[in-house]
Design a protein around this motif. Structure first.
Motif, PDB file in Angstrom:
ATOM      1  N   TYR A 226     -54.368  75.622  50.274  1.00 20.17           N
ATOM      2  CA  TYR A 226     -54.172  76.851  49.512  1.00 20.17           C
ATOM      3  C   TYR A 226     -53.788  76.528  48.068  1.00 20.17           C
ATOM      4  O   TYR A 226     -53.154  75.517  47.789  1.00 20.17           O
ATOM      5  CB  TYR A 226     -53.099  77.718  50.175  1.00 20.17           C
ATOM      6  N   ASP A 227     -54.168  77.433  47.164  1.00 17.84           N
ATOM      7  CA  ASP A 227     -53.858  77.225  45.749  1.00 17.84           C
ATOM      8  C   ASP A 227     -52.372  77.394  45.477  1.00 17.84           C
ATOM      9  O   ASP A 227     -51.848  76.814  44.521  1.00 17.84           O
ATOM     10  CB  ASP A 227     -54.671  78.211  44.891  1.00 17.84           C
ATOM     11  N   ALA A 228     -51.692  78.197  46.280  1.00 18.62           N
ATOM     12  CA  ALA A 228     -50.238  78.373  46.131  1.00 18.62           C
ATOM     13  C   ALA A 228     -49.649  78.644  47.497  1.00 18.62           C
ATOM     14  O   ALA A 228     -50.281  79.274  48.354  1.00 18.62           O
ATOM     15  CB  ALA A 228     -49.933  79.524  45.180  1.00 18.62           C
TER      16      ALA A 228
ATOM     17  N   GLN B 119     -58.942  82.820  44.425  1.00 18.69           N
ATOM     18  CA  GLN B 119     -58.025  81.771  44.863  1.00 18.69           C
ATOM     19  C   GLN B 119     -57.289  82.217  46.128  1.00 18.69           C
ATOM     20  O   GLN B 119     -57.603  83.252  46.709  1.00 18.69           O
ATOM     21  CB  GLN B 119     -57.065  81.401  43.731  1.00 18.69           C
ATOM     22  N   SER B 120     -56.293  81.434  46.542  1.00 22.84           N
ATOM     23  CA  SER B 120     -55.665  81.689  47.840  1.00 22.84           C
ATOM     24  C   SER B 120     -54.164  81.439  47.793  1.00 22.84           C
ATOM     25  O   SER B 120     -53.671  80.652  46.973  1.00 22.84           O
ATOM     26  CB  SER B 120     -56.300  80.796  48.915  1.00 22.84           C
TER      27      SER B 120
ATOM     28  N   SER C  93     -49.972  83.238  38.355  1.00 26.29           N
ATOM     29  CA  SER C  93     -50.710  81.974  38.186  1.00 26.29           C
ATOM     30  C   SER C  93     -52.050  81.969  38.911  1.00 26.29           C
ATOM     31  O   SER C  93     -52.867  81.070  38.700  1.00 26.29           O
ATOM     32  CB  SER C  93     -49.863  80.796  38.694  1.00 26.29           C
ATOM     33  N   LEU C  94     -52.267  82.956  39.781  1.00 29.75           N
ATOM     34  CA  LEU C  94     -53.474  82.993  40.598  1.00 29.75           C
ATOM     35  C   LEU C  94     -54.541  83.885  39.976  1.00 29.75           C
ATOM     36  O   LEU C  94     -54.231  84.858  39.289  1.00 29.75           O
ATOM     37  CB  LEU C  94     -53.155  83.487  42.009  1.00 29.75           C
TER      38      LEU C  94
END
Length: 250
Positions: free
Chosen positions: A164-166, A194-195, A189-190
């Motif tokens: 995951y991106d975050a 994204q995820s 930030s997303l």
């Protein structure tokens, strides 16, 4: 109109036979008649309007009349991992988080879980939750059914977070000291596409050791506002915040 998820790819202008649960719901529950219409979502997450052509004893023949473009899914991919709560709280989390746009729901084993899932009953429990997710996806007119996984450990969750991106973990101690910016900063930030993976404890919360294990792996500990939320409320609060940030602030 009623919506159903069909486990096949559909082609405009064709006819298909529908049996089993969907047939039962269309004909026995909804009392649909020949000529009536509803929606089918296929395995490619495409939406079609269909009409009932012929009703037989154990099947119904429908025609695929129209493909409809619809954008109802969350702009980012969202997964939630939840400690096992008592009673039917996980049913509620699955149902309502599906309505709010979640993509994956992960039951999680943690130190303070009161509930323990026995391995021999795991498949039946997950299957039941998956059915709840399917029904909620139909009711809320989604194009995807969230996946409900088997129970994972903290170690497995940490490994999964790399996909995951975050990743954030909701921790009540952060809320108590007034921390309110980490969650907002993470969302800022997303970008669409994204995820994010969000982790929540059960009634007893996460232990400091569990949170430290996660933060050492790069997972962000955060509060969800100034109040302490129940285990079934926190994931829904977070999903609503994500929806507001990505879908309403345009």
């Amino acid at each position: 109109m009623q919506r159903y998820f069909i486990e096949e790819a559909l082609t405009l202008g064709t006819e298909i036979e529908v049996t089993d649960d969907i047939y039962h719901h269309m004909i026995r529950v909804m009392r649909m008649k020949e000529g009536e219409k509803c929606w089918f979502v296929d395995t490619n997450h495409e939406l079609f309007q269909i009409s009932v052509k012929k009703i037989k004893e154990k099947l119904v023949i429908v025609s695929i009349d129209e493909q409809v473009a619809q954008n109802v899914e969350m702009p980012i991919n969202v997964a939630i991992a939840c400690g096992l709560p008592k009673g039917d709280k996980l049913d509620l989390i699955v149902q309502k988080s599906t309505e709010l746009g979640v993509n994956k729901i992960i039951p999680m084993t943690i130190v303070r879980n009161v509930v323990k899932w026995k391995q021999d009953k795991m498949v039946k429990k997950v299957s039941r939750l998956q059915k709840i997710a399917k029904e909620a996806a139909e009711q809320s007119h989604r194009l995807q059914i969230p996946e409900v996984t088997s129970v994972m450990s903290i170690k497995e969750i940490i490994a999964l977070s790399k996909d995951y991106d975050a990743t954030i973990v909701a921790y009540e101690e952060e809320a108590k000291v007034g921390e309110a910016s980490a969650f907002a900063k993470t969302l800022a930030s997303l970008s669409p596409g994204q995820s994010i993976l969000m982790i929540f404890g059960s009634e007893g919360g996460l232990t400091p050791e569990e949170v430290e294990q996660m933060t050492q792996a790069g997972i962000i500990a955060c509060g969800l506002g100034p109040r302490i939320l129940r285990t079934e409320t926190a994931p829904l609060y977070a999903l609503a915040a994500i929806s507001y940030h990505f879908e309403l602030q345009k």
